[in-house]
Design a protein around this motif. Structure first.
Motif, PDB file in Angstrom:
ATOM      1  N   ASP A  84       0.811  -1.219   0.000  1.00  0.00           N
ATOM      2  CA  ASP A  84       0.000   0.000   0.000  1.00  0.00           C
ATOM      3  C   ASP A  84       0.842   1.265   0.000  1.00  0.00           C
ATOM      4  OD1 ASP A  84      -2.465  -1.434   0.186  1.00  0.00           O
ATOM      5  OD2 ASP A  84      -2.047  -1.759   2.314  1.00  0.00           O
ATOM      6  N   SER A  85       2.138   1.113  -0.184  1.00  0.00           N
ATOM      7  CA  SER A  85       3.047   2.254  -0.055  1.00  0.00           C
ATOM      8  C   SER A  85       3.636   2.692  -1.387  1.00  0.00           C
ATOM      9  CB  SER A  85       4.214   1.876   0.874  1.00  0.00           C
ATOM     10  OG  SER A  85       3.747   1.564   2.148  1.00  0.00           O
ATOM     11  N   ARG A  86       3.996   3.965  -1.437  1.00  0.00           N
ATOM     12  CA  ARG A  86       4.772   4.497  -2.549  1.00  0.00           C
ATOM     13  C   ARG A  86       6.230   4.374  -2.143  1.00  0.00           C
ATOM     14  NH1 ARG A  86       1.738   6.823  -6.919  1.00  0.00           N
ATOM     15  NH2 ARG A  86      -0.361   6.949  -6.133  1.00  0.00           N
ATOM     16  N   LEU A  87       7.018   3.714  -2.943  1.00  0.00           N
ATOM     17  CA  LEU A  87       8.430   3.514  -2.638  1.00  0.00           C
ATOM     18  C   LEU A  87       9.279   4.319  -3.608  1.00  0.00           C
ATOM     19  CD1 LEU A  87       8.449  -0.371  -2.134  1.00  0.00           C
ATOM     20  CD2 LEU A  87       8.127   1.407  -0.413  1.00  0.00           C
ATOM     21  N   PHE A  88      10.368   4.857  -3.105  1.00  0.00           N
ATOM     22  CA  PHE A  88      11.296   5.632  -3.921  1.00  0.00           C
ATOM     23  C   PHE A  88      12.660   4.973  -3.876  1.00  0.00           C
ATOM     24  CE2 PHE A  88       7.893   8.480  -3.095  1.00  0.00           C
ATOM     25  CZ  PHE A  88       7.832   9.331  -4.184  1.00  0.00           C
ATOM     26  N   LEU A  89      13.368   5.026  -4.994  1.00  0.00           N
ATOM     27  CA  LEU A  89      14.692   4.431  -5.052  1.00  0.00           C
ATOM     28  C   LEU A  89      15.668   5.399  -5.703  1.00  0.00           C
ATOM     29  CD1 LEU A  89      15.269   3.440  -8.225  1.00  0.00           C
ATOM     30  CD2 LEU A  89      13.630   1.714  -7.589  1.00  0.00           C
ATOM     31  N   ALA A  90      16.932   5.178  -5.414  1.00  0.00           N
ATOM     32  CA  ALA A  90      17.992   5.971  -6.031  1.00  0.00           C
ATOM     33  C   ALA A  90      18.792   5.062  -6.940  1.00  0.00           C
ATOM     34  CB  ALA A  90      18.896   6.559  -4.961  1.00  0.00           C
ATOM     35  N   ARG A  91      19.114   5.593  -8.108  1.00  0.00           N
ATOM     36  CA  ARG A  91      19.926   4.858  -9.081  1.00  0.00           C
ATOM     37  C   ARG A  91      21.153   5.690  -9.431  1.00  0.00           C
ATOM     38  NH1 ARG A  91      17.538   0.658 -11.782  1.00  0.00           N
ATOM     39  NH2 ARG A  91      15.288   0.517 -11.716  1.00  0.00           N
ATOM     40  N   ASP A  92      22.217   4.965  -9.656  1.00  0.00           N
ATOM     41  CA  ASP A  92      23.410   5.549 -10.256  1.00  0.00           C
ATOM     42  C   ASP A  92      23.574   4.776 -11.554  1.00  0.00           C
ATOM     43  OD1 ASP A  92      25.791   6.634 -10.987  1.00  0.00           O
ATOM     44  OD2 ASP A  92      26.866   6.089  -9.154  1.00  0.00           O
ATOM     45  N   GLY A  93      23.126   5.377 -12.639  1.00  0.00           N
ATOM     46  CA  GLY A  93      23.052   4.641 -13.908  1.00  0.00           C
ATOM     47  C   GLY A  93      21.995   3.566 -13.780  1.00  0.00           C
ATOM     48  N   ASP A  94      22.365   2.304 -14.010  1.00  0.00           N
ATOM     49  CA  ASP A  94      21.418   1.195 -13.912  1.00  0.00           C
ATOM     50  C   ASP A  94      21.395   0.544 -12.531  1.00  0.00           C
ATOM     51  OD1 ASP A  94      20.645   1.479 -16.546  1.00  0.00           O
ATOM     52  OD2 ASP A  94      22.145   0.056 -17.292  1.00  0.00           O
ATOM     53  N   GLN A  95      22.320   0.923 -11.658  1.00  0.00           N
ATOM     54  CA  GLN A  95      22.429   0.282 -10.355  1.00  0.00           C
ATOM     55  C   GLN A  95      21.558   0.984  -9.316  1.00  0.00           C
ATOM     56  OE1 GLN A  95      26.274   0.535  -8.468  1.00  0.00           O
ATOM     57  NE2 GLN A  95      25.751  -1.009  -6.952  1.00  0.00           N
ATOM     58  N   VAL A  96      20.750   0.216  -8.581  1.00  0.00           N
ATOM     59  CA  VAL A  96      19.980   0.756  -7.460  1.00  0.00           C
ATOM     60  C   VAL A  96      20.944   0.894  -6.292  1.00  0.00           C
ATOM     61  CG1 VAL A  96      18.089   0.344  -5.854  1.00  0.00           C
ATOM     62  CG2 VAL A  96      17.811  -0.230  -8.267  1.00  0.00           C
ATOM     63  N   VAL A  97      21.053   2.123  -5.765  1.00  0.00           N
ATOM     64  CA  VAL A  97      22.045   2.392  -4.715  1.00  0.00           C
ATOM     65  C   VAL A  97      21.421   2.865  -3.407  1.00  0.00           C
ATOM     66  CG1 VAL A  97      23.855   2.865  -6.397  1.00  0.00           C
ATOM     67  CG2 VAL A  97      22.462   4.762  -5.511  1.00  0.00           C
ATOM     68  N   GLY A  98      20.100   3.077  -3.401  1.00  0.00           N
ATOM     69  CA  GLY A  98      19.485   3.527  -2.164  1.00  0.00           C
ATOM     70  C   GLY A  98      17.980   3.481  -2.198  1.00  0.00           C
ATOM     71  N   GLU A  99      17.421   3.480  -0.978  1.00  0.00           N
ATOM     72  CA  GLU A  99      15.977   3.526  -0.774  1.00  0.00           C
ATOM     73  C   GLU A  99      15.738   4.228   0.555  1.00  0.00           C
ATOM     74  OE1 GLU A  99      12.158   1.700   0.897  1.00  0.00           O
ATOM     75  OE2 GLU A  99      14.111   0.966   1.463  1.00  0.00           O
ATOM     76  N   ARG A 100      14.953   5.283   0.529  1.00  0.00           N
ATOM     77  CA  ARG A 100      14.695   6.098   1.720  1.00  0.00           C
ATOM     78  C   ARG A 100      15.996   6.505   2.378  1.00  0.00           C
ATOM     79  NH1 ARG A 100      10.410   2.711   4.970  1.00  0.00           N
ATOM     80  NH2 ARG A 100      12.119   1.284   4.690  1.00  0.00           N
ATOM     81  N   PHE A 101      16.293   5.909   3.534  1.00  0.00           N
ATOM     82  CA  PHE A 101      17.467   6.320   4.299  1.00  0.00           C
ATOM     83  C   PHE A 101      18.540   5.244   4.306  1.00  0.00           C
ATOM     84  CE2 PHE A 101      13.573   8.043   6.155  1.00  0.00           C
ATOM     85  CZ  PHE A 101      13.712   9.319   5.642  1.00  0.00           C
ATOM     86  N   MET A 102      18.408   4.282   3.421  1.00  0.00           N
ATOM     87  CA  MET A 102      19.408   3.233   3.289  1.00  0.00           C
ATOM     88  C   MET A 102      20.119   3.431   1.970  1.00  0.00           C
ATOM     89  SD  MET A 102      17.354  -0.175   4.259  1.00  0.00           S
ATOM     90  CE  MET A 102      16.392   0.051   2.795  1.00  0.00           C
ATOM     91  N   VAL A 103      21.421   3.530   2.047  1.00  0.00           N
ATOM     92  CA  VAL A 103      22.199   3.650   0.820  1.00  0.00           C
ATOM     93  C   VAL A 103      23.410   2.725   0.912  1.00  0.00           C
ATOM     94  CG1 VAL A 103      21.447   6.003   0.315  1.00  0.00           C
ATOM     95  CG2 VAL A 103      23.501   5.651   1.656  1.00  0.00           C
ATOM     96  N   LEU A 104      23.879   2.306  -0.225  1.00  0.00           N
ATOM     97  CA  LEU A 104      25.070   1.460  -0.258  1.00  0.00           C
ATOM     98  C   LEU A 104      26.263   2.226   0.315  1.00  0.00           C
ATOM     99  CD1 LEU A 104      24.702  -0.225  -3.763  1.00  0.00           C
ATOM    100  CD2 LEU A 104      24.218  -1.219  -1.509  1.00  0.00           C
ATOM    101  N   PRO A 105      27.220   1.505   0.890  1.00  0.00           N
ATOM    102  CA  PRO A 105      28.347   2.160   1.565  1.00  0.00           C
ATOM    103  C   PRO A 105      29.051   3.245   0.746  1.00  0.00           C
ATOM    104  CG  PRO A 105      28.396  -0.177   2.038  1.00  0.00           C
ATOM    105  CD  PRO A 105      27.296   0.038   1.021  1.00  0.00           C
ATOM    106  N   ASP A 106      29.239   3.034  -0.537  1.00  0.00           N
ATOM    107  CA  ASP A 106      29.943   4.033  -1.357  1.00  0.00           C
ATOM    108  C   ASP A 106      29.194   5.354  -1.483  1.00  0.00           C
ATOM    109  OD1 ASP A 106      31.973   2.244  -1.749  1.00  0.00           O
ATOM    110  OD2 ASP A 106      31.372   1.692  -3.785  1.00  0.00           O
ATOM    111  N   TYR A 107      27.911   5.376  -1.126  1.00  0.00           N
ATOM    112  CA  TYR A 107      27.089   6.569  -1.297  1.00  0.00           C
ATOM    113  C   TYR A 107      26.751   7.234   0.041  1.00  0.00           C
ATOM    114  CZ  TYR A 107      26.805   4.888  -6.007  1.00  0.00           C
ATOM    115  OH  TYR A 107      27.146   4.472  -7.271  1.00  0.00           O
TER     116      TYR A 107
END
Length: 115
Positions: free
Chosen positions: A50-73
């Protein structure tokens, strides 16, 4: 680094978020072991359907969601980009009330010195 934050509209994008959660929460932090789907290697939250989800991409790679991001970011402006994207989404739709229930908020508020 070409970072974009967008709404996760497709099943593929939502699955990428569930897998990112697994990588960070389950593998890296050792949390949610009992509720994670170890076979699929993903972590789905009860409210995701039931939620709207947002993601972060660097090119084709998903690198984050909300307040979780991969270590390099970590340490980048990605958290603020999420706030901007979610605020833009809410403003465009004239959202007047938004509910949230997430342990991560406490950590974000601590990080931003709001607690």
């Amino acid at each position: 680094m070409k970072l974009q934050v967008t709404e996760a509209c497709s099943d593929e994008e939502r699955t990428a978020i569930y897998r990112l959660r697994y990588d960070i929460y389950v593998q890296e932090m050792g949390r949610y072991q009992s509720i994670a789907d170890h076979e699929r290697r993903w972590l789905v939250e009860e409210v995701d359907g039931d939620s709207r989800l947002f993601l972060a991409r660097d090119g084709d790679q998903v690198v984050g969601e909300r307040f979780m991001v991969l270590p390099d970011y970590r340490g980048s402006d990605l958290t603020m980009r999420f706030f901007e994207a979610q605020n833009r989404f809410a403003n465009e739709r004239r959202v007047q009330l938004c509910f949230g229930d997430d342990d991560d908020w406490r950590e974000v508020h601590r990080t931003l010195s709001l607690l």
